[in-house]
Motif scaffolding. Sequence first.
Motif, PDB file in Angstrom:
ATOM      1  N   THR A  37      22.075   2.427  -0.478  1.00 17.37           N
ATOM      2  CA  THR A  37      21.190   3.378  -1.222  1.00 17.37           C
ATOM      3  C   THR A  37      20.239   3.048  -2.041  1.00 17.37           C
ATOM      4  O   THR A  37      19.134   2.532  -2.512  1.00 17.37           O
ATOM      5  CB  THR A  37      20.504   4.369   0.301  1.00 17.37           C
ATOM      6  OG1 THR A  37      21.614   5.214  -0.311  1.00 17.37           O
ATOM      7  CG2 THR A  37      20.308   3.993   1.070  1.00 17.37           C
ATOM      8  N   GLY A  38      21.594   3.251  -3.136  1.00 14.44           N
ATOM      9  CA  GLY A  38      21.106   3.554  -4.361  1.00 14.44           C
ATOM     10  C   GLY A  38      20.731   1.826  -5.404  1.00 14.44           C
ATOM     11  O   GLY A  38      20.297   1.759  -5.657  1.00 14.44           O
ATOM     12  N   LEU A  41      18.053  -0.039  -4.169  1.00 11.06           N
ATOM     13  CA  LEU A  41      16.739   1.549  -4.387  1.00 11.06           C
ATOM     14  C   LEU A  41      16.178   0.076  -5.680  1.00 11.06           C
ATOM     15  O   LEU A  41      15.661   0.093  -6.601  1.00 11.06           O
ATOM     16  CB  LEU A  41      16.324   1.938  -4.816  1.00 11.06           C
ATOM     17  CG  LEU A  41      16.650   3.322  -3.667  1.00 11.06           C
ATOM     18  CD1 LEU A  41      16.687   4.633  -3.559  1.00 11.06           C
ATOM     19  CD2 LEU A  41      14.886   2.300  -3.442  1.00 11.06           C
ATOM     20  N   GLU A  63      15.923  13.571  -8.866  1.00  7.48           N
ATOM     21  CA  GLU A  63      15.578  13.425  -7.123  1.00  7.48           C
ATOM     22  C   GLU A  63      16.453  12.273  -6.143  1.00  7.48           C
ATOM     23  O   GLU A  63      16.080  11.342  -6.441  1.00  7.48           O
ATOM     24  CB  GLU A  63      14.505  13.766  -8.011  1.00  7.48           C
ATOM     25  CG  GLU A  63      13.606  15.013  -8.234  1.00  7.48           C
ATOM     26  CD  GLU A  63      12.448  15.034  -9.397  1.00  7.48           C
ATOM     27  OE1 GLU A  63      11.981  14.625  -8.497  1.00  7.48           O
ATOM     28  OE2 GLU A  63      12.736  15.931  -9.801  1.00  7.48           O
ATOM     29  N   VAL A  65      14.437  10.563  -2.699  1.00  9.25           N
ATOM     30  CA  VAL A  65      13.324   9.488  -2.436  1.00  9.25           C
ATOM     31  C   VAL A  65      13.418  10.280  -1.921  1.00  9.25           C
ATOM     32  O   VAL A  65      13.990  10.712  -0.842  1.00  9.25           O
ATOM     33  CB  VAL A  65      13.708   8.374  -2.565  1.00  9.25           C
ATOM     34  CG1 VAL A  65      12.536   7.476  -1.829  1.00  9.25           C
ATOM     35  CG2 VAL A  65      14.286   7.329  -3.699  1.00  9.25           C
ATOM     36  N   GLY A  91      26.083   6.248   0.419  1.00  6.33           N
ATOM     37  CA  GLY A  91      24.078   7.464  -0.122  1.00  6.33           C
ATOM     38  C   GLY A  91      23.840   7.613   0.248  1.00  6.33           C
ATOM     39  O   GLY A  91      22.388   8.021   0.284  1.00  6.33           O
ATOM     40  N   ARG A  94      22.212  10.990   2.930  1.00  4.45           N
ATOM     41  CA  ARG A  94      21.871  11.811   2.340  1.00  4.45           C
ATOM     42  C   ARG A  94      21.123  13.577   2.516  1.00  4.45           C
ATOM     43  O   ARG A  94      21.047  14.447   1.774  1.00  4.45           O
ATOM     44  CB  ARG A  94      21.629  11.438   0.490  1.00  4.45           C
ATOM     45  CG  ARG A  94      22.540  11.532  -0.088  1.00  4.45           C
ATOM     46  CD  ARG A  94      21.450  11.370  -1.517  1.00  4.45           C
ATOM     47  NE  ARG A  94      21.973  10.701  -2.498  1.00  4.45           N
ATOM     48  CZ  ARG A  94      22.573   9.833  -3.609  1.00  4.45           C
ATOM     49  NH1 ARG A  94      22.304   8.868  -1.991  1.00  4.45           N
ATOM     50  NH2 ARG A  94      22.568   9.703  -4.184  1.00  4.45           N
TER      51      ARG A  94
HETATM   52  P1  AMP Z   1      22.776   6.356  -5.987  1.00  3.01           P
HETATM   53  O1  AMP Z   1      22.723   5.287  -6.245  1.00  3.01           O
HETATM   54  O2  AMP Z   1      23.821   6.198  -4.287  1.00  3.01           O
HETATM   55  O3  AMP Z   1      23.909   7.392  -6.697  1.00  3.01           O
HETATM   56  O4  AMP Z   1      21.500   7.042  -5.584  1.00  3.01           O
HETATM   57  C1  AMP Z   1      20.409   6.422  -7.034  1.00  3.01           C
HETATM   58  C2  AMP Z   1      19.235   7.105  -6.434  1.00  3.01           C
HETATM   59  O5  AMP Z   1      18.366   6.494  -5.629  1.00  3.01           O
HETATM   60  C3  AMP Z   1      20.059   8.937  -6.249  1.00  3.01           C
HETATM   61  O6  AMP Z   1      19.185  10.092  -7.270  1.00  3.01           O
HETATM   62  C4  AMP Z   1      18.287   9.064  -5.487  1.00  3.01           C
HETATM   63  O7  AMP Z   1      17.064   9.071  -6.688  1.00  3.01           O
HETATM   64  C5  AMP Z   1      18.084   7.394  -4.413  1.00  3.01           C
HETATM   65  N1  AMP Z   1      18.515   7.523  -3.742  1.00  3.01           N
HETATM   66  C6  AMP Z   1      19.629   6.759  -2.878  1.00  3.01           C
HETATM   67  N2  AMP Z   1      20.550   7.084  -1.722  1.00  3.01           N
HETATM   68  C7  AMP Z   1      19.240   8.402  -1.397  1.00  3.01           C
HETATM   69  C8  AMP Z   1      18.913   8.547   0.061  1.00  3.01           C
HETATM   70  N3  AMP Z   1      20.052   8.628   1.135  1.00  3.01           N
HETATM   71  N4  AMP Z   1      17.825   9.698   0.228  1.00  3.01           N
HETATM   72  C9  AMP Z   1      17.015  10.261  -0.899  1.00  3.01           C
HETATM   73  N5  AMP Z   1      17.548   9.316  -2.128  1.00  3.01           N
HETATM   74  C10 AMP Z   1      18.010   8.172  -2.238  1.00  3.01           C
END
Ligand code: AMP
Length: 218
Positions: A37-38, A41, A63, A65, A91, A94
């Motif tokens: 998911t990261g 995004l 934070e 999402v 990811g 969460r």
């Molecule tokens: P990550 O690369 O998985 O550390 O994700 C980076 C950022 O994307 C996180 O710190 C959140 O801001 C957002 N994010 C990713 N996955 C989620 C999720 N399942 N729920 C909420 N926010 C997410």
Amino acid sequence: MTNTHPLIVILLGPPGVGKGTQALKIQTMLQIPHISTGDILRTNIKQKTPLGLETQSIIEKGELVSDEIINKMVLGRIAQEDCKKGFILDGYPRTLTQAHTLEKSLDPKATIKVLMYHAKNETIVTRISGRLTCRHCGQVFHVTFNPPKKPHICDNCSHHLMQRKDDQAQIVLERLKIYQKEIDPLIQFYNQKSLLHSISCEGSIDEAFAQAVLYLKN
Ligand code: AMP
């Protein structure tokens, strides 16, 4: 792994523990898509899509999402043809709300395996502070533990490697705080279903992968 039902592999663990690196190795082994998911995004932010513009400042602050946005994004992705045989979630979920949404949307016959990666906070901070990410293809390196062949150049696509904004020390602490708050209900949720398998990431990348292989092959 002769199972004909979809195989869903869920990777849980704090930011920086090495889930992304492990996910790519698991993807190569199982030949099912890795859904981070990261990464989705960050791609949207880079491409300045409406989703990227809406979520950029939230992500840069470390934070979460909203569940609504994330659930819609993930459900759209897992409905695609390449996910029919299964997929690896990195990811997500969460939050408990995300876990419930996912559960409702999965084929009831799917085999679900949840890998819970853990390491001490000091290990995580060291890993994140040396982490380098390719903004072009998403490949992750580490200056000491997994260096690229040429300094600051991605082995995969030759683009420049960068430190993610949310990998800066202060933001990492915020991300770890949010993780600690959200993880217990998720652990309980998957433990009650006897789906959770714990993996130590204190050792090398290969050691953690070997633990995952043992579990996934059973
Ligand atoms: P990550 O690369 O998985 O550390 O994700 C980076 C950022 O994307 C996180 O710190 C959140 O801001 C957002 N994010 C990713 N996955 C989620 C999720 N399942 N729920 C909420 N926010 C997410």
